[in-house]
Design an enzyme around this catalytic site. Structure first.
Site, PDB file in Angstrom:
ATOM      1  N   ASP A  38       0.822  -1.215   0.000  1.00 28.12           N
ATOM      2  CA  ASP A  38       0.000   0.000   0.000  1.00 28.12           C
ATOM      3  C   ASP A  38       0.860   1.272   0.000  1.00 28.12           C
ATOM      4  O   ASP A  38       1.978   1.263   0.506  1.00 28.12           O
ATOM      5  CB  ASP A  38      -0.920  -0.033   1.240  1.00 28.12           C
ATOM      6  CG  ASP A  38      -2.093   0.919   1.099  1.00 28.12           C
ATOM      7  OD1 ASP A  38      -2.370   1.380  -0.032  1.00 28.12           O
ATOM      8  OD2 ASP A  38      -2.743   1.208   2.119  1.00 28.12           O
ATOM      9  N   HIS A  55       2.563   3.536  -8.970  1.00 26.70           N
ATOM     10  CA  HIS A  55       2.341   2.128  -9.330  1.00 26.70           C
ATOM     11  C   HIS A  55       3.529   1.582 -10.130  1.00 26.70           C
ATOM     12  O   HIS A  55       3.985   0.472  -9.906  1.00 26.70           O
ATOM     13  CB  HIS A  55       1.052   1.974 -10.139  1.00 26.70           C
ATOM     14  CG  HIS A  55      -0.185   2.352  -9.365  1.00 26.70           C
ATOM     15  ND1 HIS A  55      -0.377   1.975  -8.068  1.00 26.70           N
ATOM     16  CD2 HIS A  55      -1.278   3.088  -9.717  1.00 26.70           C
ATOM     17  CE1 HIS A  55      -1.540   2.452  -7.634  1.00 26.70           C
ATOM     18  NE2 HIS A  55      -2.105   3.129  -8.616  1.00 26.70           N
ATOM     19  N   LEU A 149       9.975 -21.382  -4.350  1.00 28.44           N
ATOM     20  CA  LEU A 149       9.073 -20.417  -3.700  1.00 28.44           C
ATOM     21  C   LEU A 149       7.786 -20.327  -4.507  1.00 28.44           C
ATOM     22  O   LEU A 149       7.820 -20.357  -5.736  1.00 28.44           O
ATOM     23  CB  LEU A 149       9.777 -19.042  -3.656  1.00 28.44           C
ATOM     24  CG  LEU A 149       8.963 -17.775  -3.394  1.00 28.44           C
ATOM     25  CD1 LEU A 149       8.437 -17.750  -1.962  1.00 28.44           C
ATOM     26  CD2 LEU A 149       9.818 -16.540  -3.615  1.00 28.44           C
TER      27      LEU A 149
END
Ligand code: IPE
Ligand code: IPE
Ligand code: MG
Length: 266
Positions: A38, A55, A149
């Site tokens: 965020d 962004h 992962l």
């Protein structure tokens, strides 16, 4: 006297940590870390730029964090990239985010392959533009046998919607006599969530100073530890991930028991 000593020990541990003892205990790693990325918009605004600039710069933070997680040996990382509520943002911003998703998937495929990372996605993916769906599916297919992962992207994701879907699918099985009400337990519910193949979340990280969950993984975080940082997401790097893990490792996860019980391995 005993409690005095214990207090002293606690202070010593804290001092050691604060002096920058940045050693991660690899025997106590969180298996699943979920991150609410965020603050992109505020990061850009602070620099006098448009929100979308934030962004774009958030992608660098994603890359570094994933690389860091792979280096440390984390097994699963879920990144909250776009919520169902985010569809209500201005069209231009949504378009930029969707295009970024496509271009980043293309660009970061090498990072995924080099680090043996398997990509997965959860959410209402059918709402994504066709191009984004196609790109996502391609990268998921290419990386499906990677084992080091799991990178799980939450896109067009709502935890409440995920739970509603689980209810619907479980109900269908009951109506079709494939399942009885008696059989419903936590495992059955886990197995009907998007995250069915993943362990529960051990650590939730949220950047930007906000302290809320914003409809993210409600069921899966039942016993997670929370770590909040004021950093805006585009400034987050692998060293911050390490700090969060070290903080997590200082905590005593009691799961309802007492501290004494845990120390005596009861
Ligand atoms: C996070 O940053 C990215 C998404 C939610 C897609 P924001 O865009 O929410 O940035 P702020 O919170 O408005 O600063
Ligand atoms: C949560 O951030 C969703 C993502 C990080 C993708 P938001 O910025 O949308 O959350 P709110 O609206 O501040 O709760
Ligand atoms: Mg936000």
């Amino acid at each position: 006297m005993y409690s005095d000593l214990a207090e002293k020990d606690v202070i010593q541990v804290r001092t050691k940590f604060m002096k920058g003892n940045t050693i991660i205990d690899t025997s106590k790693l969180p298996k699943h870390i979920a991150i609410i990325m965020d603050g992109n918009g505020r990061w850009a605004k602070q620099k006098g730029k448009l929100r979308v600039f934030g962004h774009k710069n958030g992608v660098k933070a994603v890359r570094d964090t994933i690389e860091g997680a792979a280096e440390i040996g984390i097994k699963v990382v879920t990144l909250y990239a776009f919520s169902t509520e985010n569809w209500n943002r201005p069209k231009h911003e949504v378009d930029v985010l969707m295009n970024l998703l496509v271009s980043s998937l293309k660009k970061e495929l090498k990072l995924l392959q080099d680090n043996n990372i398997k990509l997965q996605a959860i959410g209402n993916l059918e709402k994504l533009p066709k191009k984004a769906q196609k790109e996502l599916n391609e990268v998921i297919t290419i990386t499906k046998n990677n084992t080091h992962l799991i990178l799980n992207l939450a896109i067009s994701y709502s935890a409440k919607e995920e739970i509603v879907n689980a209810f619907k699918n479980i109900s269908k099985k009951i109506v079709n006599n494939e399942l009885s009400i008696k059989e419903i337990d936590e495992n059955i519910i886990n197995n009907h969530l998007y995250t069915r193949n993943l362990p529960n979340v051990d650590l939730v990280i949220r950047t930007s100073g906000e302290k809320r969950i914003s409809n993210f993984l409600l069921w899966q975080i039942a016993y997670a530890e929370f770590y909040f940082t004021d950093l805006f997401w585009p400034d987050f790097r692998k060293k911050h991930l390490k700090e969060a893990i070290i903080d997590y490792q200082q905590r005593e996860r009691r799961f309802g028991k007492t501290s004494d019980q845990l120390q005596n391995n009861e």
